[in-house]
Enzyme design. Structure first.
Site, short mmCIF file in Angstrom:
data_model
loop_
_atom_site.label_atom_id
_atom_site.label_comp_id
_atom_site.label_asym_id
_atom_site.label_seq_id
_atom_site.Cartn_x
_atom_site.Cartn_y
_atom_site.Cartn_z
N GLU A 1 0.84 -1.20 0.00
CA GLU A 1 0.00 0.00 0.00
C GLU A 1 0.88 1.25 0.00
O GLU A 1 1.85 1.34 0.75
CB GLU A 1 -0.89 -0.01 1.25
CG GLU A 1 -1.91 1.11 1.29
CD GLU A 1 -2.75 1.07 2.56
OE1 GLU A 1 -2.37 0.38 3.54
OE2 GLU A 1 -3.81 1.74 2.59
N LYS B 1 -10.10 2.62 -2.24
CA LYS B 1 -10.31 2.01 -0.92
C LYS B 1 -11.67 2.43 -0.35
O LYS B 1 -11.94 3.63 -0.20
CB LYS B 1 -9.18 2.44 0.01
CG LYS B 1 -9.12 1.73 1.36
CD LYS B 1 -7.80 2.15 2.06
CE LYS B 1 -7.58 1.48 3.39
NZ LYS B 1 -6.24 1.80 3.94
N CYS C 1 -5.80 -2.88 2.41
CA CYS C 1 -5.55 -2.84 3.85
C CYS C 1 -6.80 -2.94 4.73
O CYS C 1 -7.32 -4.02 4.91
CB CYS C 1 -4.72 -1.61 4.20
SG CYS C 1 -3.82 -1.82 5.78
#
Lengths: 301, 301
Positions: free
Chosen positions: A44, A117, A154
């Site tokens: 990331e 995300k 994540c």
């Protein structure tokens, strides 16, 4: 079925200079490809130290359009090597509007799309809600030249909903570029359970959905303030725990990188194992899709 | 927070006689209560051998109304001991209509409600779709005198949706009465991965939802045909793997029963750990409830 896919994980230790990190990423991609990797995932926000440890205006200067300069430089490599690359970037969408985004690059076609995300954390030293607007592209899967691939990022890894919605689009592999580590003050008491929870969740995504799961983390200590020379000794920062891994559809961890070093990990995985797992334990068949509407509620009180 | 809950798990080895199994269950409840247990869970379909190993009309004679004779006998014990009991029963709802059901009994109040298994398996030796209509009461949580408890059953354990929908109703503990074991012919090659997948999934439910999870299994070999004296030697049956366990909200396995023996396990758990886990890792806060509607689709193709 003898169809196989070769997955490459580039676990990195970040430097301060974004250009140095891009070079390290390109080297990692080349090394993974040399070992046979066809689909290669970077950690990331691989172009910089994890800047969300504070809330400051400065890191916004790191952001860039997606597609943009970094995807252009990656595309020349994916074309030359005929590989797919999943690259997590700090996306500048408009003046003052930013996302935590992963780009997908596919061989000669280069950039083919992006995932923004969806689940944004906000915890001590992980102040992401300050930097990133929540994604608005939904959960996504790409039919690439190498396989059908889902991309999440994540914090998404803690949400069974995200894994399911991506797998339901046909993803054979779920990729999670990640930046996760220990608060040094918590490591002795909670460190083992925390890292084990992280692996356990992603093993469960693999089992529940009968697909492969790949998590690619960064490693090394990063101070909160770059000029704080005592930070590591006095624990002011995050100790990223590396440990990037690949999980099979039955939940077995097939390969795992070390905790403290940059590493390139390549795993060859048979896609037939997805069919075997899903026919042996046919969970998708029995989902009670008539009874799941409550999942769209915050809480059922 | 010093509030604690004492959980009792009664892992059983079933006999052929339903009355003997009820006695063993009552003994297990008394033993768990004597060790301090306040909420006690029995294995799935604890009154008989696991009859779904074949499709036959005979086992329907084992079914009973819920509430009915078994809940009445259990209620006298819950009243005497002031405990909550979760009891999995073969429910006869109407002529020719049956469910795999778990009853909740709460101290002097006795029977307070039931959950009907929502996800019904159908796999070699687990022919449940023949016996049980899918549940139509939805996912359920009860505010009992001892705590807020969610009840699911066996195959439900593979569905993150089920755990989530139960936890969203406030469950502090998710209970899974279970009947899971090995096909003897698969044990050597797949046995370890299978049992580990089972534990991993439920650890993940605990982590994703920040609550306790309890799985209560049966143990021992059961032949497909009761009169087949060579069944165990020749592997015609299921080897139930016991291994009942309790998971903390951080995913740690707090206690686990042995593989091959009947056992009573009591674990004292602090409810404050739920608050600590959910505030430390605030997953419920960040769910993207605007983006989950696809979960009600069978597949997103």
């Amino acid at each position: 079925m003898s169809e196989v896919l070769r997955l490459g994980l580039v676990q990195m230790r970040m430097r301060t200079d974004p250009e140095a990190n891009l070079h390290a990423a390109l080297d990692g991609i080349r090394e993974a490809a040399a070992q046979g990797a066809e689909v290669i995932c970077l950690p990331e926000l691989f172009r910089s130290p994890y800047f969300c440890k504070t809330e400051s205006a400065e890191p916004f200067a790191l952001a860039e359009p997606v597609p943009g300069p970094t995807t252009e430089r990656l595309a020349s490599v994916t074309a030359a090597l005929d590989v797919v690359v999943i690259a997590s970037l700090f996306e500048r969408r408009a003046r003052g509007l930013f996302h935590n985004t992963a780009a997908v690059l596919d061989g000669a076609a280069g950039y083919v799309g992006k995932y923004r995300k969806m689940h944004i954390p906000d915890d001590p030293l992980y102040y992401e809600k300050f930097y990133f607007a929540p994604g608005d592209l939904g959960f996504r899967t790409w039919k690439t030249s190498k396989g059908t691939l889902g991309v999440l990022i994540c914090w998404d890894q803690w949400y069974p909903e995200a894994a399911r919605l991506t797998a339901l689009q046909g993803a054979e592999v779920l990729f999670y570029p990640t930046a996760i580590g220990w608060h040094p003050s918590e490591k002795a008491e909670f460190g083992t359970a925390q890292r084990e929870a992280w692996v356990t969740m992603q093993r469960a995504h693999a089992i529940a959905n009968g697909c492969y799961v790949v998590a690619v983390n960064r490693t090394g200590f990063e101070p909160v303030m770059l000029d704080d020379l005592d930070a590591e000794r006095e624990g002011r920062g995050i100790e990223f725990w590396g440990s990037s891994f690949v999980v099979a559809p039955d939940g077995t961890v097939l390969a795992q990188a070390p905790e403290n070093e940059a590493a390139v990990l390549v795993a060859e995985v048979p896609l037939g194992a997805i069919d075997e797992q899903r026919t042996g334990w046919p969970f998708l068949r029995d989902r009670r899709v008539d009874a799941y509407e409550g999942l769209s509620a915050r809480f059922l009180d």
